[in-house]
Motif scaffolding. Structure first.
Motif, mmCIF file in Angstrom:
data_model
loop_
_atom_site.group_PDB
_atom_site.id
_atom_site.type_symbol
_atom_site.label_atom_id
_atom_site.label_comp_id
_atom_site.label_asym_id
_atom_site.label_seq_id
_atom_site.Cartn_x
_atom_site.Cartn_y
_atom_site.Cartn_z
ATOM 1 N N GLU A 72 0.827 -1.209 0.000
ATOM 2 C CA GLU A 72 0.000 0.000 0.000
ATOM 3 C C GLU A 72 0.858 1.254 0.000
ATOM 4 O O GLU A 72 0.556 2.233 -0.704
ATOM 5 C CB GLU A 72 -0.924 -0.005 1.221
ATOM 6 N N LEU A 73 1.933 1.235 0.783
ATOM 7 C CA LEU A 73 2.815 2.397 0.833
ATOM 8 C C LEU A 73 3.478 2.653 -0.510
ATOM 9 O O LEU A 73 3.599 3.804 -0.947
ATOM 10 C CB LEU A 73 3.886 2.195 1.914
ATOM 11 N N LEU A 74 3.903 1.597 -1.181
ATOM 12 C CA LEU A 74 4.517 1.755 -2.499
ATOM 13 C C LEU A 74 3.547 2.407 -3.479
ATOM 14 O O LEU A 74 3.921 3.282 -4.268
ATOM 15 C CB LEU A 74 4.970 0.398 -3.036
ATOM 16 N N ASP A 75 2.295 1.991 -3.416
ATOM 17 C CA ASP A 75 1.285 2.561 -4.311
ATOM 18 C C ASP A 75 0.985 4.016 -3.948
ATOM 19 O O ASP A 75 0.884 4.879 -4.829
ATOM 20 C CB ASP A 75 0.005 1.733 -4.257
ATOM 21 N N ILE A 76 0.846 4.297 -2.656
ATOM 22 C CA ILE A 76 0.542 5.665 -2.215
ATOM 23 C C ILE A 76 1.664 6.618 -2.587
ATOM 24 O O ILE A 76 1.422 7.750 -3.033
ATOM 25 C CB ILE A 76 0.308 5.687 -0.683
ATOM 26 N N LEU A 77 2.897 6.169 -2.429
ATOM 27 C CA LEU A 77 4.055 7.022 -2.713
ATOM 28 C C LEU A 77 4.445 6.996 -4.191
ATOM 29 O O LEU A 77 5.370 7.702 -4.600
ATOM 30 C CB LEU A 77 5.241 6.587 -1.842
ATOM 31 N N GLY A 78 3.773 6.184 -4.986
ATOM 32 C CA GLY A 78 4.036 6.132 -6.411
ATOM 33 C C GLY A 78 5.420 5.619 -6.759
ATOM 34 O O GLY A 78 6.040 6.080 -7.733
#
Length: 366
Positions: free
Chosen positions: A40-46
């Motif tokens: 989720e963090l990878l997706d949120i931070l792009g």
């Protein structure tokens, strides 16, 4: 567990130089409200760089508690100015600190009015007056409560505080003291695409942990017998939090060699801790190690000859919370207490590592 806070009368035959031993009478932890999986963090931070994604997804961390900056108009998360990060640290640290302290006192069967000394530990922000003063004001603790603040020592600082406050407890038998470790790691984050930032951003999470201590009264909980320390001066810059002139803010740096440096010195410190006690490493029933990261834990396991079962709490805390810095080993201590497996006479070792580079250990006995 319930403790007696009446000051004990010294036995008539007691020698004046014999000081009572501090024991841990209660423990409590807290985290911030929002948690994320690594993906989720990878997706949120792009994050799209496959090297950075690999660092996140191979960290042995499932979920961490973080307070991210709000998204801008384009849906991006951007770095907060240093002043905003300091404000965030103050808000999160006071909130988590109060929750962990309250849980700790409840576990000890104590009240705020019983508190004789409060020691607050943090490395994720700078406050003057210290966090201890802010929490005393917020909770209405007696303004004559003794206090101390340990700031900037990093992930090992919880054990440094335990050492100092165990001495305070021994000098004030029957009085309650608390070590409170509060790390708002969300207030120490940079958001960029560098590998230096990726290593840090993949690892740390928000968390607070507190232990209550008392000396000279009987009761359950681990007695603190001995400490050992080692500053690895050849690697003093391998873990640091310093000013990034390009970004105009503080930034963490973790050298990739840190796991191997810590592992190579772990045996030295463990042997020093056990020297003169008649104990061998095989006599230690419980190892509560700082959840510094998968490679760090693996290096400690190999160099100390431990099993995966020995570090089950350490790896469980890393999996569920990430590295919560100075309070990590206390999260593990709480899990051990919840297991209910300790027996009178069992020995344990508390271990933390941090900037300096530093290894701290404590020998305890139930």
């Amino acid at each position: 567990m319930t403790i007696s806070l009446d000051r004990p009368e010294p036995p008539a035959a007691a020698l004046p130089h014999v000081r009572p031993i501090a024991r841990i009478a209660g423990v409590g932890t807290a985290v911030t409200a929002t948690s994320y999986t690594q993906r989720e963090l990878l997706d949120i931070l792009g994050v799209t760089d496959p090297r950075v994604r690999s660092v996140f997804l191979n960290s042995a961390i499932d979920r961490r508690h973080l307070t991210l900056p709000p998204a801008d108009a384009a849906g991006r998360r951007v770095c907060e100015p240093q002043g905003d990060l300091l404000d965030k640290h103050k808000r999160l640290a006071v909130g988590m600190g109060i929750e962990a302290l309250t849980a700790c006192l409840k576990d000890a069967g104590a009240e705020l009015a019983d508190l004789g000394h409060l020691c607050c530990v943090t490395s994720t922000g700078f406050l003057v007056p210290g966090l201890s003063a802010l929490i005393i004001r917020e909770l209405g603790i007696d303004r004559h409560c003794s206090r101390s603040d340990i700031v900037g020592m990093g992930c090992n600082a919880g054990l440094n505080a335990l050492n100092v406050v165990a001495g305070w407890s021994a000098a004030h038998p029957g009085e309650l003291s608390v070590v409170l470790c509060v790390e708002a790691c969300s207030a120490a984050y940079a958001l960029d695409s560098t590998m230096r930032t990726a290593v840090v951003n993949s690892l740390f999470g928000d968390g607070a942990a507190a232990v209550a201590m008392v000396a000279g009264t009987p009761g359950p909980g681990a007695r603190i017998l001995k400490f050992a320390s080692c500053v690895i001066t050849d690697a003093i810059d391998a873990m640091r939090y310093d000013w990034d002139r390009d970004q105009g803010r503080f930034s963490f740096f973790l050298d990739p060699q840190i796991p191997y440096v810590v592992g190579a010195h772990a045996e030295l410190v463990a042997d020093r801790l056990l020297a003169g006690t008649g104990l061998r490493r095989s006599d230690i029933a419980y190892w509560l190690v700082h959840s510094g990261g998968k490679k760090v834990i693996d290096a400690v396991v190999v160099n100390l000859g431990l099993t995966r079962h020995d570090v089950r709490h350490t790896t469980g805390v890393l999996r569920d919370y990430g590295n919560v810095s100075s309070g990590s080993f206390l999260f593990s201590y709480e899990r051990l207490c919840q297991e209910g497996v300790t027996r009178p006479g069992d020995h344990g070792v508390l271990m933390a590592m941090g900037p300096g580079s530093t290894i701290e250990m404590a020998l305890v006995q139930w």
